[in-house]
Write a protein that holds these residues in place. Structure first.
Motif, PDB file in Angstrom:
ATOM      1  N   ARG A 130       0.829  -1.205   0.000  1.00  0.00           N
ATOM      2  CA  ARG A 130       0.000   0.000   0.000  1.00  0.00           C
ATOM      3  C   ARG A 130       0.866   1.258   0.000  1.00  0.00           C
ATOM      4  O   ARG A 130       0.588   2.219  -0.735  1.00  0.00           O
ATOM      5  CB  ARG A 130      -0.932  -0.003   1.225  1.00  0.00           C
ATOM      6  N   MET A 131       1.915   1.294   0.804  1.00  0.00           N
ATOM      7  CA  MET A 131       2.760   2.480   0.873  1.00  0.00           C
ATOM      8  C   MET A 131       3.514   2.691  -0.436  1.00  0.00           C
ATOM      9  O   MET A 131       3.747   3.839  -0.844  1.00  0.00           O
ATOM     10  CB  MET A 131       3.729   2.374   2.048  1.00  0.00           C
ATOM     11  N   GLN A 132       3.882   1.629  -1.095  1.00  0.00           N
ATOM     12  CA  GLN A 132       4.515   1.769  -2.413  1.00  0.00           C
ATOM     13  C   GLN A 132       3.530   2.365  -3.413  1.00  0.00           C
ATOM     14  O   GLN A 132       3.899   3.221  -4.229  1.00  0.00           O
ATOM     15  CB  GLN A 132       5.018   0.412  -2.896  1.00  0.00           C
ATOM     16  N   ALA A 133       2.275   1.932  -3.366  1.00  0.00           N
ATOM     17  CA  ALA A 133       1.265   2.464  -4.276  1.00  0.00           C
ATOM     18  C   ALA A 133       1.028   3.949  -4.030  1.00  0.00           C
ATOM     19  O   ALA A 133       0.712   4.701  -4.964  1.00  0.00           O
ATOM     20  CB  ALA A 133      -0.043   1.694  -4.119  1.00  0.00           C
ATOM     21  N   LEU A 134       1.198   4.391  -2.772  1.00  0.00           N
ATOM     22  CA  LEU A 134       1.006   5.794  -2.420  1.00  0.00           C
ATOM     23  C   LEU A 134       2.287   6.613  -2.559  1.00  0.00           C
ATOM     24  O   LEU A 134       2.307   7.787  -2.182  1.00  0.00           O
ATOM     25  CB  LEU A 134       0.464   5.905  -0.993  1.00  0.00           C
ATOM     26  N   ARG A 135       3.348   6.004  -3.076  1.00  0.00           N
ATOM     27  CA  ARG A 135       4.610   6.688  -3.375  1.00  0.00           C
ATOM     28  C   ARG A 135       5.308   7.237  -2.134  1.00  0.00           C
ATOM     29  O   ARG A 135       5.889   8.318  -2.162  1.00  0.00           O
ATOM     30  CB  ARG A 135       4.375   7.834  -4.371  1.00  0.00           C
ATOM     31  N   PHE A 136       5.257   6.488  -1.036  1.00  0.00           N
ATOM     32  CA  PHE A 136       6.045   6.871   0.131  1.00  0.00           C
ATOM     33  C   PHE A 136       7.522   6.589  -0.135  1.00  0.00           C
ATOM     34  O   PHE A 136       7.873   5.788  -1.005  1.00  0.00           O
ATOM     35  CB  PHE A 136       5.581   6.113   1.371  1.00  0.00           C
ATOM     36  N   SER A 137       8.378   7.249   0.627  1.00  0.00           N
ATOM     37  CA  SER A 137       9.810   7.026   0.469  1.00  0.00           C
ATOM     38  C   SER A 137      10.189   5.639   0.973  1.00  0.00           C
ATOM     39  O   SER A 137       9.487   5.043   1.806  1.00  0.00           O
ATOM     40  CB  SER A 137      10.604   8.081   1.250  1.00  0.00           C
ATOM     41  N   GLY A 138      11.312   5.134   0.483  1.00  0.00           N
ATOM     42  CA  GLY A 138      11.774   3.820   0.910  1.00  0.00           C
ATOM     43  C   GLY A 138      12.025   3.756   2.402  1.00  0.00           C
ATOM     44  O   GLY A 138      11.710   2.734   3.044  1.00  0.00           O
ATOM     45  N   ASP A 139      12.573   4.814   2.980  1.00  0.00           N
ATOM     46  CA  ASP A 139      12.858   4.821   4.421  1.00  0.00           C
ATOM     47  C   ASP A 139      11.564   4.733   5.229  1.00  0.00           C
ATOM     48  O   ASP A 139      11.495   4.005   6.233  1.00  0.00           O
ATOM     49  CB  ASP A 139      13.630   6.085   4.809  1.00  0.00           C
ATOM     50  N   GLU A 140      10.540   5.479   4.818  1.00  0.00           N
ATOM     51  CA  GLU A 140       9.262   5.437   5.535  1.00  0.00           C
ATOM     52  C   GLU A 140       8.620   4.054   5.413  1.00  0.00           C
ATOM     53  O   GLU A 140       8.077   3.524   6.395  1.00  0.00           O
ATOM     54  CB  GLU A 140       8.319   6.505   4.984  1.00  0.00           C
ATOM     55  N   ILE A 141       8.681   3.483   4.227  1.00  0.00           N
ATOM     56  CA  ILE A 141       8.099   2.151   4.020  1.00  0.00           C
ATOM     57  C   ILE A 141       8.804   1.123   4.891  1.00  0.00           C
ATOM     58  O   ILE A 141       8.153   0.303   5.561  1.00  0.00           O
ATOM     59  CB  ILE A 141       8.185   1.760   2.531  1.00  0.00           C
TER      60      ILE A 141
END
Length: 491
Positions: free
Chosen positions: A343-354
Motif C-alpha cells: 500500500r505504501m509503495q502504491a502511495l509513493r512513500f519514500s523507501g525509508d518510511e516504508i
C-alpha cells in the motif's frame, strides 16, 4: 515532509466560538503581522494591483493561532508579482509560477502570493487546469470550504466573507462555498481535504458535503497518488485523526485510497470472542498519539501513527474460526507487513518510511512472548537488535496496542513492558545495545583464521554476532578461542 501540525492546538472540538473572541484574535494577529501586510499592501496598491490576505492565515487568525507563513491573493499577474517581491524580499522562488504563485522570504516571514484564479479538472486528467480570475470574490468562490474562503483586503484590512465562513467557523462546520458536487467535480482532492480539516480543526462536516463525498467517492481515482498521500499524512498527523479517518471510511473514499482500513470492520462472532478490529485500531492510534508528548517532544510522528493504523491489517486475511468457537489470526503480523509495504509503495512513500512502518508492523507482536519477564538477556538483546533504530517507535506501538477493558490485565501488561524497558536500559548501559556487534571485526577474523575475504568471513561474523547476543560481551581472547573452535568444527 512538511510538518502538517497546526502551529498551536485547536479549540476543543464542538465548542462554539464567541464572535467577540474571534474579533479580538483577528485584531491581535493583524497587528502582529502588520510589518508584512501593511508594507506589501502599499507596494501592490502603488503598482495598481489588489492584494488580500487569504485562506488559512485568515482562518487561523480567527482561531487565535499564529504563523509566519502567509498566503496572499492578487489581481497582479505572476511576472508583476515577481517584480514587486524582488524589490521587497530577501530571497525569492517561483516553483509555483505555473499555478500563478510567487514566493519570497523576508526575515522570519515566508510569503506566497497567487494571482486570482479558478481551477478545474478535466474528467480524465490527474492535474488541474489553471485559469486566472478577475476578482477577489471569484477567487474565493473557487476555494474548498467557506472557512478558507475569507480574505482581508490590504492595506485597508477590510474583511471579505461572501460565503458565510465566519458563521461556519463560529459553529465549527465545514461547508463548500457553492454546491459540494460542483466543488468536488472541479477538484476531487477536496473530498480528502474535508477529512483533513475535520481532523485538524475538530469540526463537523455539513451533511450535504458528506452526501456528495459518498456519491462521488469514485472521482478520487483521477487524483495522483502523491497528492492523495500528502492529504492522508496531514489527516493522520492532525490532532483528531479519528474524525478524519472515520469520515473517509464512512463515505467510501477510504475504499479507494486506503482499503485496508475499512476492511478491518469484520463481522464479530455471536459470542464476541474477538475484538472489533476497526475500533481497536483507531483506539491504538489514539493511544500512540497520547505518547508523543513523552517520546517525541509533543510533535506528531507519522511513522508511529501509521504503524498503529496498519498494525492489524493482516487480520482479515488470516482470520480462522476454531471448533471451540474462538477466532485466530495466526501470522497476521507478517501478512500485515507485506500488505503495508504494498500500500505504501502504491502511495509513493519514500523507501525509508516504508521500511520503518513495515518493520514495526512485523514486530508488533514480539512483546507478547515476554509473559511476566521470563525472557533471557539474550532474548532482550535480540528484541533490541531486531528493532534497530525503530526501538522507540516499537515501544510506542506495543504500549498503544495493549487495549483491554480488563483493568487488571491492562495493569499487568503495563508493568511487564515497564520491566522490559528497564532491562533494555540496563543492558544498554552495560553493553551499548544500540550498536551491538561481534567482539571481533572482519579483519581480525581473517587474521586469526588465516583466510582471505570471502563467504567464510561473513559466516564467522554472523556466528560471533549470535554468540554476542547469547552471552553478552566477551573478551577478545575468549572470542578468538570460540572462533577457532567453530572453525575447527566447521572444517
Amino acid at each position: 515532509m512538511p510538518d502538517p501540525f497546526p502551529p498551536t492546538p485547536p479549540p476543543p472540538a464542538g465548542e462554539p466560538l464567541r464572535m467577540v473572541d474571534v474579533q479580538r484574535a483577528v485584531a491581535a494577529e493583524l497587528d502582529r503581522i502588520a510589518p508584512v501586510i501593511d508594507e506589501l499592501g502599499a507596494l501592490f496598491e502603488d503598482a495598481g494591483h489588489e492584494l488580500a490576505l487569504v485562506g488559512g492565515p485568515v482562518r487561523d487568525a480567527m482561531l487565535g493561532r499564529v504563523s509566519n507563513d502567509l498566503d496572499f491573493t492578487t489581481s497582479a499577474r505572476p511576472e508583476q508579482t515577481d517584480r514587486i517581491l524582488k524589490s521587497w524580499g530577501d530571497a525569492w522562488w517561483d516553483m509555483g509560477r505555473a499555478f500563478g504563485t510567487i514566493g519570497c522570504r523576508k526575515g522570519d516571514w515566508v510569503v506566497e502570493v497567487t494571482t486570482y484564479r479558478s481551477e478545474a479538472y478535466d474528467p480524465e486528467s490527474r492535474k488541474p487546469a489553471v485559469e486566472y480570475g478577475a476578482t477577489l470574490a471569484g477567487d474565493l468562490g473557487r476555494r474548498d470550504f467557506t472557512v478558507n474562503a475569507m480574505a482581508v483586503r490590504l492595506p485597508g484590512r477590510a474583511l471579505e466573507d461572501p460565503f458565510g465562513g465566519l458563521v461556519d467557523l463560529a459553529h465549527q462546520v465545514l461547508r463548500t462555498p457553492g454546491r459540494p458536487e460542483d466543488s468536488f467535480s472541479d477538484d476531487p482532492l477536496r473530498m480528502m481535504r474535508a477529512a483533513r480539516f475535520a481532523a485538524q480543526l475538530g469540526f463537523t462536516v455539513d451533511p450535504g458535503v458528506v452526501a456528495a463525498m459518498t456519491d462521488m467517492a469514485d472521482r478520487i481515482s483521477i487524483v495522483s497518488a502523491e497528492r492523495v498521500r500528502d492529504e492522508l499524512v496531514k489527516t493522520i498527523c492532525a490532532p483528531y485523526p479519528r474524525l478524519g479517518l472515520t469520515l473517509l471510511v464512512d463515505t467510501g473514499i477510504a475504499d479507494r485510497v486506503l482499503p485496508e482500513l475499512p476492511a478491518l470492520r469484520l463481522e464479530r462472532d455471536e459470542h464476541h470472542r474477538h475484538k472489533d478490529v476497526y475500533e481497536h485500531t483507531l483506539t491504538v492510534l489514539e493511544q500512540a498519539v497520547a505518547q508523543e508528548a513523552e517520546r517525541f517532544e509533543g510533535r506528531p510522528d507519522f511513522v508511529s501513527r501509521f504503524a498503529a493504523l496498519m498494525h492489524d491489517v493482516g487480520k482479515p486475511r488470516t482470520r480462522r474460526f476454531v471448533d471451540d468457537g474462538s477466532v485466530t489470526f495466526h501470522h497476521h503480523d507478517v501478512v500485515g507487513a507485506k500488505m503495508t509495504r504494498k500500500r505504501m509503495q502504491a502511495l509513493r512513500f519514500s523507501g525509508d518510511e516504508i521500511d520503518a512502518v513495515t518493520q514495526l508492523v512485523e514486530l508488533h507482536l514480539r512483546f507478547h512472548g515476554y509473559g511476566t519477564g521470563e525472557w533471557t538477556d539474550s532474548a532482550v538483546r535480540r528484541y533490541v537488535r531486531d528493532a534497530g533504530d525503530q526501538l522507540t517507535r516499537l515501544h510506542v506501538l506495543t504500549r498503544a496496542d495493549c487495549t483491554t477493558r480488563n483493568q487488571r490485565k491492562a495493569e499487568r501488561l503495563r508493568r511487564a513492558y515497564d520491566d522490559l524497558e528497564a532491562r533494555i536500559d540496563r543492558l544498554s548501559q552495560e553493553e551499548e545495545l544500540a550498536s551491538i556487534r561481534p567482539d571481533l571485526d572482519g579483519n581480525q577474523i581473517m587474521e586469526i583464521l588465516g583466510i582471505p575475504p570471502g563467504r567464510e568471513v561473513g559466516e564467522a561474523y554472523r556466528m560471533l554476532l549470535e554468540l554476542r547476543l547469547d552471552n553478552g560481551p566477551m573478551s577478545q581472547e575468549d572470542a578468538a578461542s570460540a572462533l577457532r573452535e567453530w572453525w575447527a568444527a566447521r572444517s
